[in-house]
Scaffold this motif. Structure first.
Motif, short mmCIF file in Angstrom:
data_model
loop_
_atom_site.label_atom_id
_atom_site.label_comp_id
_atom_site.label_asym_id
_atom_site.label_seq_id
_atom_site.Cartn_x
_atom_site.Cartn_y
_atom_site.Cartn_z
N LEU A 147 51.34 44.21 64.51
CA LEU A 147 52.12 44.97 65.49
C LEU A 147 52.14 46.41 65.00
O LEU A 147 52.98 46.79 64.19
CB LEU A 147 53.53 44.41 65.61
N VAL A 148 51.21 47.20 65.48
CA VAL A 148 51.06 48.55 64.95
C VAL A 148 52.02 49.50 65.65
O VAL A 148 53.09 49.80 65.13
CB VAL A 148 49.60 49.04 65.05
N SER A 149 51.69 49.99 66.83
CA SER A 149 52.49 50.95 67.59
C SER A 149 51.55 52.02 68.10
O SER A 149 50.55 52.37 67.44
CB SER A 149 53.58 51.61 66.74
N ALA A 150 51.87 52.58 69.25
CA ALA A 150 51.12 53.73 69.75
C ALA A 150 51.22 54.91 68.80
O ALA A 150 50.40 55.83 68.85
CB ALA A 150 51.59 54.11 71.14
N CYS A 151 52.23 54.91 67.92
CA CYS A 151 52.35 55.97 66.92
C CYS A 151 51.17 55.96 65.96
O CYS A 151 50.95 56.94 65.24
CB CYS A 151 53.65 55.83 66.14
N GLY A 152 50.40 54.88 65.95
CA GLY A 152 49.20 54.81 65.13
C GLY A 152 47.94 55.25 65.84
O GLY A 152 46.86 55.24 65.26
N HIS A 157 51.88 61.50 70.72
CA HIS A 157 52.98 62.34 70.25
C HIS A 157 54.24 62.17 71.10
O HIS A 157 55.11 63.04 71.11
CB HIS A 157 52.55 63.82 70.28
N ARG A 158 54.35 61.04 71.79
CA ARG A 158 55.44 60.88 72.75
C ARG A 158 56.64 60.11 72.21
O ARG A 158 57.62 59.93 72.91
CB ARG A 158 54.91 60.20 74.01
N ALA A 168 52.84 56.05 58.52
CA ALA A 168 52.75 54.65 58.15
C ALA A 168 51.95 53.86 59.18
O ALA A 168 51.15 52.98 58.83
CB ALA A 168 54.15 54.06 58.00
N LYS A 169 52.16 54.16 60.46
CA LYS A 169 51.45 53.43 61.51
C LYS A 169 49.97 53.80 61.56
O LYS A 169 49.12 52.96 61.87
CB LYS A 169 52.14 53.65 62.85
N SER A 192 45.12 43.64 66.66
CA SER A 192 46.14 44.69 66.53
C SER A 192 46.67 45.11 67.89
O SER A 192 45.90 45.26 68.84
CB SER A 192 45.55 45.90 65.81
N LEU A 193 47.98 45.30 67.96
CA LEU A 193 48.63 45.74 69.19
C LEU A 193 49.22 47.13 68.97
O LEU A 193 49.84 47.39 67.93
CB LEU A 193 49.73 44.77 69.61
#
Length: 250
Positions: A147-152, A157-158, A168-169, A192-193
């Motif tokens: 479970l990554v995140s769009a931050c990765g 930048h939202r 970290a992500k 990965s999501l």
């Protein structure tokens, strides 16, 4: 009928980190509802126990609670050793746990919080995967779910998350990418999501934000696919409310 077979995870042994609350708990419960035996881990052992008890009340799959603090290398190794003592294989490792910082300014938190965020989310994920890998290799159908995140994502930048969380992500994303490439010859799928800002509960409507349940069902879908199907990543559209604002990552 094919769909039902793919959703049946009876007998699978699954590890879920950060399963004491929110998305991790939803993941663990959903896996158990499909018949899996879930090794539930959380930094707070009482939270892990509550998730395991809720699964037991469901009466389908089973669960065992464990303490694992991904920011503590000794705790990570101890958790992996406990797993090895309890089972001869792990079929699915779900790297869900992460330390989230909601302060957007770099200087808005102290050094220890920054180190803990990167240490738990990035280093902790790498170390746990390393130590669970022998058990995954013993499985006939091993999957690693991140479970990554769009931050990765590059250019994202939202989110109002702290820069340390972004760092970290991105580390998690890079780790997952190379792991997918290097483990595929062994038949180990790395999934990965990259969910954007989402909420734990909601109407799940086209004009609403992404919900944790929808993220979880993407993971379940990928896990349930035949072994010739390597789904490497899930990317999602960012929700845009009518007023132009956004919701915070959870």
């Amino acid at each position: 009928m094919i769909v039902e077979e793919e959703r049946d995870l009876t007998g699978l042994r699954v590890v879920v980190t950060g399963a004491g609350r929110d998305t991790g708990r939803t993941l663990a419960t959903a896996l158990a509802e499909r018949g899996a035996h879930v090794f539930v881990s959380a930094r707070d052992p009482a939270a892990a126990e509550r998730t395991a008890e809720a699964i037991a009340r469901g009466g389908v799959g089973t669960a065992e609670p464990f303490r694992c603090d991904l920011a503590d290398h000794v705790s990570v190794r101890g958790f992996a050793a406990s797993l090895a003592a309890r089972t001869d294989r792990v079929d699915v490792l779900v790297n869900n746990a992460a330390a989230y910082l909601s302060v957007p300014d770099l200087d808005g938190v102290d050094d220890d919080a920054i180190a803990a965020t990167i240490g738990a989310t990035a280093t902790g994920t790498v170390l746990l995967t390393k130590h669970v890998l022998p058990l995954l290799r013993a499985s006939a159908r091993p999957d690693i779910v991140n479970l990554v995140s769009a931050c990765g994502e590059v250019g994202h930048h939202r989110s109002a998350a702290h820069p340390a969380y972004y760092a970290a992500k991105h580390a998690q994303a890079g780790f997952a990418e190379i792991l997918s490439h290097r483990l595929r010859p062994e038949g180990i799928r790395v999934i990965s999501l990259f969910p954007p800002d989402f909420v734990q509960d909601g109407p799940r409507a086209a004009d609403g934000p992404l919900t944790a349940r929808s993220v979880v069902e993407c993971a379940l879908f990928a896990i349930g696919q035949p072994r010739d199907c390597f789904i490497r990543e899930f990317r999602f559209e960012q929700h845009r409310p009518r007023d132009g604002s956004s919701v915070a990552d959870e």
